[in-house]
Design a protein around this motif. Structure first.
Motif, short mmCIF file in Angstrom:
data_model
loop_
_atom_site.label_atom_id
_atom_site.label_comp_id
_atom_site.label_asym_id
_atom_site.label_seq_id
_atom_site.Cartn_x
_atom_site.Cartn_y
_atom_site.Cartn_z
N PRO A 284 0.79 -1.24 0.00
CA PRO A 284 0.00 0.00 0.00
C PRO A 284 0.83 1.29 0.00
O PRO A 284 1.02 1.92 1.04
CB PRO A 284 -0.82 -0.12 1.30
CG PRO A 284 0.05 -0.93 2.21
CD PRO A 284 0.84 -1.87 1.33
N ILE A 285 1.29 1.70 -1.18
CA ILE A 285 1.95 3.01 -1.29
C ILE A 285 0.89 4.08 -1.58
O ILE A 285 -0.24 3.76 -1.98
CB ILE A 285 3.02 3.04 -2.41
CG1 ILE A 285 2.41 2.75 -3.79
CG2 ILE A 285 4.14 2.07 -2.09
CD1 ILE A 285 3.34 3.04 -4.96
N GLY B 126 7.41 2.72 4.66
CA GLY B 126 7.48 1.62 3.70
C GLY B 126 8.85 1.54 3.04
O GLY B 126 9.88 1.74 3.68
N VAL C 27 10.41 3.40 9.60
CA VAL C 27 9.57 2.22 9.49
C VAL C 27 10.14 1.19 10.46
O VAL C 27 11.32 1.23 10.80
CB VAL C 27 9.54 1.72 8.02
CG1 VAL C 27 10.85 1.07 7.62
CG2 VAL C 27 8.37 0.80 7.75
N LEU D 276 12.45 -3.27 4.89
CA LEU D 276 11.90 -2.13 4.13
C LEU D 276 12.85 -0.93 4.17
O LEU D 276 13.01 -0.21 3.18
CB LEU D 276 10.53 -1.73 4.69
CG LEU D 276 9.39 -2.71 4.39
CD1 LEU D 276 8.13 -2.31 5.15
CD2 LEU D 276 9.10 -2.77 2.89
N SER E 6 12.28 1.80 13.56
CA SER E 6 11.69 2.05 14.89
C SER E 6 10.18 2.15 14.77
O SER E 6 9.65 2.34 13.66
CB SER E 6 12.23 3.41 15.40
OG SER E 6 11.50 3.88 16.51
N PHE F 126 4.19 13.72 7.78
CA PHE F 126 3.33 12.84 6.99
C PHE F 126 3.10 11.56 7.79
O PHE F 126 4.06 10.92 8.22
CB PHE F 126 3.99 12.52 5.65
CG PHE F 126 3.23 11.52 4.83
CD1 PHE F 126 1.97 11.82 4.33
CD2 PHE F 126 3.76 10.25 4.56
CE1 PHE F 126 1.25 10.89 3.58
CE2 PHE F 126 3.05 9.33 3.81
CZ PHE F 126 1.80 9.66 3.31
N ASP G 94 1.43 7.77 7.99
CA ASP G 94 0.88 6.64 7.23
C ASP G 94 1.09 5.34 8.01
O ASP G 94 1.30 4.28 7.43
CB ASP G 94 1.56 6.57 5.85
CG ASP G 94 0.76 5.79 4.82
OD1 ASP G 94 -0.39 5.41 5.12
OD2 ASP G 94 1.29 5.56 3.71
N ILE G 95 1.04 5.43 9.35
CA ILE G 95 1.23 4.23 10.18
C ILE G 95 -0.06 3.42 10.24
O ILE G 95 -1.08 3.80 9.64
CB ILE G 95 1.68 4.60 11.62
CG1 ILE G 95 0.63 5.50 12.30
CG2 ILE G 95 3.05 5.24 11.62
CD1 ILE G 95 0.90 5.74 13.80
N ASP G 96 -0.03 2.31 10.99
CA ASP G 96 -1.26 1.53 11.19
C ASP G 96 -2.33 2.45 11.77
O ASP G 96 -2.05 3.24 12.68
CB ASP G 96 -0.98 0.35 12.14
CG ASP G 96 -0.17 -0.74 11.46
OD1 ASP G 96 0.01 -0.68 10.23
OD2 ASP G 96 0.28 -1.67 12.17
C1 LIG Z 1 1.00 2.09 4.28
S1 LIG Z 1 2.64 1.55 4.34
C2 LIG Z 1 3.64 2.90 3.90
C3 LIG Z 1 3.70 3.39 2.55
C4 LIG Z 1 4.54 4.61 2.33
N1 LIG Z 1 4.12 5.73 3.18
C5 LIG Z 1 4.36 4.97 0.88
O1 LIG Z 1 3.32 5.53 0.54
O2 LIG Z 1 5.26 4.68 0.11
C6 LIG Z 1 2.99 1.68 6.08
C7 LIG Z 1 4.31 1.05 6.48
O3 LIG Z 1 4.65 1.47 7.80
C8 LIG Z 1 4.76 0.35 8.68
N2 LIG Z 1 4.19 0.78 9.96
C9 LIG Z 1 2.88 0.76 10.33
N3 LIG Z 1 2.72 1.27 11.56
C10 LIG Z 1 3.97 1.63 11.98
C11 LIG Z 1 4.44 2.23 13.17
N4 LIG Z 1 3.62 2.55 14.17
N5 LIG Z 1 5.77 2.46 13.26
C12 LIG Z 1 6.61 2.14 12.25
N6 LIG Z 1 6.21 1.58 11.09
C13 LIG Z 1 4.89 1.33 10.96
C14 LIG Z 1 3.99 -0.77 8.02
O4 LIG Z 1 4.47 -2.02 8.42
C15 LIG Z 1 4.22 -0.47 6.52
O5 LIG Z 1 5.44 -1.00 6.09
#
Ligand SMILES: C[S@@+](CC[C@H](N)C(=O)[O-])C[C@H]1O[C@@H](n2cnc3c(N)ncnc32)[C@H](O)[C@@H]1O
Length: 213
Positions: free
Chosen positions: A38-39, A66, A90, A95, A117, A134, A136-138
């Motif tokens: 999911p980018i 990511g 991340v 990754l 981290s 920006f 984009d975490i869980d």
């Molecule tokens: C939606 S993807 C990121 C995509 C990226 N922003 C892009 O658009 O290219 C989110 C990534 O962050 C990681 N992630 C989710 N929650 C996180 C957190 N609290 N701390 C660090 N990494 C996290 C996920 O495992 C995943 O690899």
């Protein structure tokens, strides 16, 4: 999860309006299609780049980076703004390594700082202030991230946060998943806090762009 809210026709049209990307970024887009990673995709990425150019951003912090696709858009803006730093964070070493390879090949080696981290904790531990944050975490982590973001973003800076339509899940009253609840709660928090001017922009899966007063 509900169906995509934005029709494929509109989504593809918006993506086609984005100018051609370097081969390395096209390869990153192809990898996301092949693996379902999911980018943010071209239209949202270009919009992030535009905001970063408009603000003259030189200090950007990304949460949940990511393999570096969204990072590439911010790094390009920062480079064109005269240089600065984009923090790539991340929690997966794999990754992070992939991102180093891609972003190095794109010529952003001196702009991006890497950290493996949990991202909100990394933001807490990193000196600000930032021009753009920006997120984009869980999605269940969104509400708790807001106070940390508010502390680290400068006045006049922008918070951009992805997946705020949650593929239509926000309208599904039977969905009580922590991710859906996180998106709904965060939206309510930021749109009612007088410290922010926030708009949900329905590109792809919905970006909230919020200006910190
Ligand atoms: C939606 S993807 C990121 C995509 C990226 N922003 C892009 O658009 O290219 C989110 C990534 O962050 C990681 N992630 C989710 N929650 C996180 C957190 N609290 N701390 C660090 N990494 C996290 C996920 O495992 C995943 O690899």
């Amino acid at each position: 999860m509900a169906e995509e809210l934005i029709s494929p026709q509109v989504r593809d049209y918006l993506d086609r309006l984005v100018p051609p990307r370097p081969a390395e970024m096209q390869a990153m887009e192809a990898y996301a299609r092949e693996t379902n990673f999911p980018i943010i995709g071209p239209a949202s990425g270009y919009f992030c780049y535009q905001i970063a150019r408009m603000l003259g951003a030189k200090r950007v912090f990304e949460l949940g980076s990511g393999y570096g696709y969204s990072t590439a858009w911010f790094a390009r803006a920062v480079q064109e703004n005269g240089g600065g730093t984009v923090h790539h964070v991340v929690w997966s070493d794999d990754l992070s390594q992939k991102a180093r390879k891609h972003l190095g090949a794109l010529g952003f080696g001196d702009i991006v700082q890497y950290r493996v981290s949990e991202a909100v904790q990394a933001l807490r531990e990193t000196a600000g202030p930032f021009d753009i944050i920006f997120n984009d975490i869980d999605k269940h982590g969104y509400p708790d991230s807001l106070p940390v973001i508010a502390e680290k973003l400068r006045s006049g800076g922008a918070l951009i946060i992805d997946n705020m339509l949650w593929h239509g899940g926000i309208f599904d009253e039977s969905d009580h998943s922590p991710d859906k609840e996180g998106v709904v709660k965060f939206t309510q928090m930021i749109t009612t806090d007088p410290g922010w001017i926030a708009t949900l922009v329905p590109i792809r899966d919905g970006l909230i762009v919020a200006y910190k007063k």
